[in-house]
Design a protein around this motif. Sequence first.
Motif, short mmCIF file in Angstrom:
data_model
loop_
_atom_site.label_atom_id
_atom_site.label_comp_id
_atom_site.label_asym_id
_atom_site.label_seq_id
_atom_site.Cartn_x
_atom_site.Cartn_y
_atom_site.Cartn_z
N LEU A 37 2.37 6.64 -2.60
CA LEU A 37 2.23 5.46 -1.73
C LEU A 37 0.87 4.71 -2.31
N ALA A 38 -0.02 5.10 -2.96
CA ALA A 38 -1.10 4.19 -3.27
C ALA A 38 -0.50 3.69 -4.50
N ALA A 39 0.14 4.15 -5.35
CA ALA A 39 0.80 3.45 -6.64
C ALA A 39 1.48 2.17 -6.18
N ALA A 40 2.52 2.49 -5.21
CA ALA A 40 3.35 1.55 -4.67
C ALA A 40 2.73 0.29 -4.15
N VAL A 41 1.45 0.63 -3.24
CA VAL A 41 0.73 -0.66 -2.69
C VAL A 41 0.22 -1.44 -3.85
N ILE A 42 -0.50 -0.72 -4.76
CA ILE A 42 -1.41 -1.29 -5.82
C ILE A 42 -0.19 -2.09 -6.75
N GLY A 43 0.98 -1.44 -7.10
CA GLY A 43 1.93 -1.82 -8.12
C GLY A 43 2.25 -3.17 -7.71
N ALA A 44 2.66 -3.44 -6.09
CA ALA A 44 3.31 -4.46 -5.50
C ALA A 44 2.42 -5.74 -5.63
N ALA A 45 1.00 -5.16 -5.43
CA ALA A 45 -0.02 -6.48 -5.72
C ALA A 45 0.03 -6.87 -7.09
N LEU A 46 -0.12 -6.15 -8.09
CA LEU A 46 0.25 -6.35 -9.48
C LEU A 46 1.29 -7.34 -9.85
N ALA A 47 2.51 -6.90 -9.14
CA ALA A 47 3.68 -7.68 -9.51
C ALA A 47 3.70 -9.17 -8.80
N GLU A 48 2.88 -9.31 -7.81
CA GLU A 48 2.60 -10.53 -7.24
C GLU A 48 1.55 -11.27 -7.69
#
Length: 387
Positions: A169-180
């Motif tokens: 979950l933490a990786a998904a939230v941070i990864g989504a921010a990085l992708a944007e």
Amino acid sequence: MTTVIFIHGTGVRPPHTEALNARVTASLAEAAPGVRVVPLDWGERYGARLAAGGASIPPDGAGATERDTDSEEDDEAADWERLYRDPEAELALAATRGTSGAIPPGTAFPDEEFRERLASLAARDGGVAPELGPGLGARAAALARSPLLAPAAEALDREELAQLLARALAAAVIGAALAEDAPVLCDGTTRDAAVDRIARELGATEPGSTRGPVGRLIGRPVLRLGSRYAVRRRRALTGAAHPAAGDVLMFLVRGGPLRTALRELVAAVEPPVVLLGHSLGGIIALDTLIEAPLPGVRLLVTVGSQGPFLYETGALPHLDHPEPLPAHVPGWLNIHDRRDLLGFAAAPVFPGRAEDIATDNRQPFPVAHSAYWSDPAVYRAIAERLP
């Protein structure tokens, strides 16, 4: 006789300059017999160099002992880098280890509790770990529906699965921010504390235990070849890469002498003249033409170039968006390969002034950025438009 001035791209230095010039000269002569190719070999004289021998590059492992450099923290950072790209990597591998054993009648499926806890977490949205950024609730809801959850629950004990899901979950939230390209404002300590809180919400009972298992399932030996290797080899990697990045910065900040050199070469050769620029060479040709007319130049050809992108982003030195291309700039052929991430389209931002041709040299990036010069379609397109 048409004279083609070939302007190479970033990072090209002898002896590679000679080989590139020979390839372009021979191939263009075959496509357009009688054409004369004159290279502008600017890299050695006007390109970037580490004037102080790389003194600005921190030594490999700077600020750390050998033990620190080879520590678990390096491995952990690499593991998280992988999870940011693929948050369910651990979950997927755990799922492949499921026991697939029979569930006794009346017994709850191992994943039921976790689906309920994830749904409860989703209902609270980001209230459990706001420091990670927005989107935790949506990620938890999606994870509760994952088909990977059931087999992973069979493979792992309750504590391990809670910790794994918290990391996902933490990786998904941070990864989504990085992708944007959104800013990520939490450091590793803040992230780990958030993961601990999420894990407890999911049933974990051992505080501070979420850091240990990370990377165990996703292949740490492979990940060591990534960011940790780059950190430890920073001096060598920067030394090898600096001409390419440095050349672009050098031209954008101090491109006057190079533009002057191109003007002098144009004045010295027999017209009509075609400027043929690859990558940064295309930027050099375009910007020099925009700055002031180049008598005798009848055609501009850019190949795998970033000129249109710099114009659109406001970084082209002598033309601000949305100012139109000056009338004195001649016809412009812009060639880009669909797999070249450094090649950009010109016609959409210079409508009516530039012609785009999209090629396919069937190479992945970054090879696609240099493979133009072995593609016959590129030379045919140029030959068909020579004055």
